[in-house]
Design an enzyme around this catalytic site. Structure first.
Site, PDB file in Angstrom:
ATOM      1  N   ALA A  61       9.328  46.766  52.980  1.00 58.01           N
ATOM      2  CA  ALA A  61       8.610  45.498  52.818  1.00 58.01           C
ATOM      3  C   ALA A  61       9.363  44.656  51.790  1.00 58.01           C
ATOM      4  CB  ALA A  61       7.174  45.723  52.362  1.00 58.01           C
ATOM      5  N   GLU A  99       8.584  45.147  64.155  1.00 55.32           N
ATOM      6  CA  GLU A  99       8.014  45.976  63.077  1.00 55.32           C
ATOM      7  C   GLU A  99       6.493  45.925  63.106  1.00 55.32           C
ATOM      8  OE1 GLU A  99       9.987  44.165  59.725  1.00 55.32           O
ATOM      9  OE2 GLU A  99      11.420  45.819  59.589  1.00 55.32           O
TER      10      GLU A  99
END
Ligand code: DER
Length: 222
Positions: free
Chosen positions: A83, A103
């Protein structure tokens, strides 16, 4: 040990024989994938779907068996990904690597989603990292105007002097909001704009957060 490597390798411990997993994209989950390559060589039996051509290439090089989604497929057992920002209530900004659409798909189709970051990604509120938004090439300028009305100044992501093209053939707009106080509301507002394919807000999706610390240890939030 490097904090990204510590977090990435820790996540590999959650992968068990027979699992079908999603493989994320980026320099932290890179270490997960390398570790899984070693485990496969030692006999671990898994099958994986990559979230990007970059990850697909790495997984093939490491001998990790890949498969493609199929109509009768149940959920993936586990997806592991990085992230760009993690808020104190564990919402994410993703998309720095340009793979956010695939994703988010794999993360949402997984029973468990593990996020791996180094400590520098942890913030109190999302928004300091410009929010990536994937948009259709056609009329991207019009889409950008609509997104700007939500309180940012979108910029078209460039690469080598030309617009960056995602694995899905779309453009990416990087949208600096400074602070995103209500990510759940923002993601809905963004995705209902015609021309938006997906945005990089991952809200209430992470089941396990693994944070690599500067001392090489990890903090796990389950
Ligand atoms: O694009 C993404 O969301 C990737 O997961 C990536 O941006 C994560 O960052 P990292 O390379 O620092 O792990």
């Amino acid at each position: 040990m490097d904090s990204k490597k510590a977090a990435g390798e820790k996540a590999a411990e959650y992968v068990k024989n027979g699992m079908k997993i999603g493989l994320g994209t980026g320099s932290t989950v890179y270490w997960t994938i390398v570790k899984l390559g070693e485990m496969v060589k030692e006999g671990l039996r898994i099958e994986a779907i990559p979230t990007s051509e970059q990850t697909e290439k790495l997984a093939i090089e490491l001998g990790i068996p890949l498969f493609k989604p199929y109509p009768s497929m149940k959920k993936l057992d586990l997806t592991i990904d990085g992230a760009d920002e993690v808020s104190s209530d564990v919402n994410l900004i993703k998309g720095g690597g340009g793979a956010l659409l695939r994703e988010k798909m794999l993360a949402s189709y997984s029973s468990v989603f593990i996020t791996v970051v180094d400590h520098s990604k942890c913030v109190s509120e999302l928004g300091h990292f410009p929010l990536p938004v994937e948009v259709a090439k056609f009329g991207w300028e019009l889409t950008s105007i609509q997104i700007a009305r939500l309180g940012c100044a979108p910029t078209l992501r460039m690469a080598n002097g030309a617009p960056f093209i995602t694995d899905n053939g779309n453009y990416l707009l990087d949208c600096p909001f400074d602070t995103i106080t209500n990510p759940a509301e923002m993601t809905v507002k963004l995705n209902r704009i015609p021309g938006v394919a997906e945005n990089g807000l991952f809200v209430n999706m992470t089941n396990i957060l693994i944070v690599g610390r500067a001392d090489g240890m990890v903090r796990i939030h389950e």
